[in-house]
Enzyme design. Sequence first.
Site, PDB file in Angstrom:
ATOM      1  N   TYR A 151     -39.211  95.110 -23.625  1.00 49.32           N
ATOM      2  CA  TYR A 151     -38.752  94.783 -22.271  1.00 49.32           C
ATOM      3  C   TYR A 151     -38.022  95.965 -21.643  1.00 49.32           C
ATOM      4  CZ  TYR A 151     -36.116  92.825 -18.422  1.00 49.32           C
ATOM      5  OH  TYR A 151     -35.569  92.606 -17.177  1.00 49.32           O
ATOM      6  N   LYS A 155     -39.001  98.245 -18.242  1.00 48.43           N
ATOM      7  CA  LYS A 155     -38.140  98.398 -17.071  1.00 48.43           C
ATOM      8  C   LYS A 155     -37.784  99.869 -16.832  1.00 48.43           C
ATOM      9  CE  LYS A 155     -38.160  94.264 -15.563  1.00 48.43           C
ATOM     10  NZ  LYS A 155     -38.787  93.946 -14.264  1.00 48.43           N
TER      11      LYS A 155
END
Length: 261
Positions: A151, A155
């Site tokens: 994750y 990002k």
Amino acid sequence: MATRPLALVTGASSGIGFELAHLCANNGFDLLIVADRPEIDAAADSLRGLGGATVEAVQVDLSTEEGVDTLLAAAKGRPVEALLANAGHGLGHAFLDQDWKAARHVVDTNITGTIYLIHKVGKEMRARKGGKILITGSVAGFTPGAFQAVYNGTKAFIDSFSHALRNELKDSGVTVTCLMPGATETEFFERAGMTDTKVGTAPKDDPADVAKTGFEAMMRGDGDVVHGLHNKLQTTVANVTPAAMLAEQHRKMAEPGSAKS
């Protein structure tokens, strides 16, 4: 014939995405909203009529090109004046313990589907010499995310991509804004399997406040915005802190069972 501009909001069934759609409706936009969950229909029902907005809802998996194409077909040729690319999800636990297909889905949703959608809509905006793009990045992109490695990596990509795209479009009439929230009170941590972590149980930001920060920045045409003083301090410190130290700090917040320690 439609006279209001159209806003396309992804990940709009709940959380920041729903609040962004709410703001668009109350500020003169019609809505095309999408999520990969059936709750998108209930979200659409609650948004219909706000500020006179019409609302079209689509449930598709935006990790695939086919899902993005289905979404764009639902616009029926109507130009998208504002694209709020908010769809994304996380995945907790150590990378080698994660199910590969689940980890791949995070990458395909957060990166592949997102930039494919932006590529399609952005080209049309550039041809019209106008439009607004808001991309939901994250302060997580500043930190190597131990126990949330995929994750945070996605990002970091999105944060960087947003700034690069903004520069490429600086003379086009199209603005690109990157919203970088911190931990927010949404379904994110439950869906990511992180309810037994310190970050999962800690107090979080209100998604309505985060969305307001992002929406106003998009309307102004700002390049990026970090919501909240704490998150702004976090990104500042991250820029001068060794990566190994940041990863260790993140481990203490995201390691499974850390909420009990």
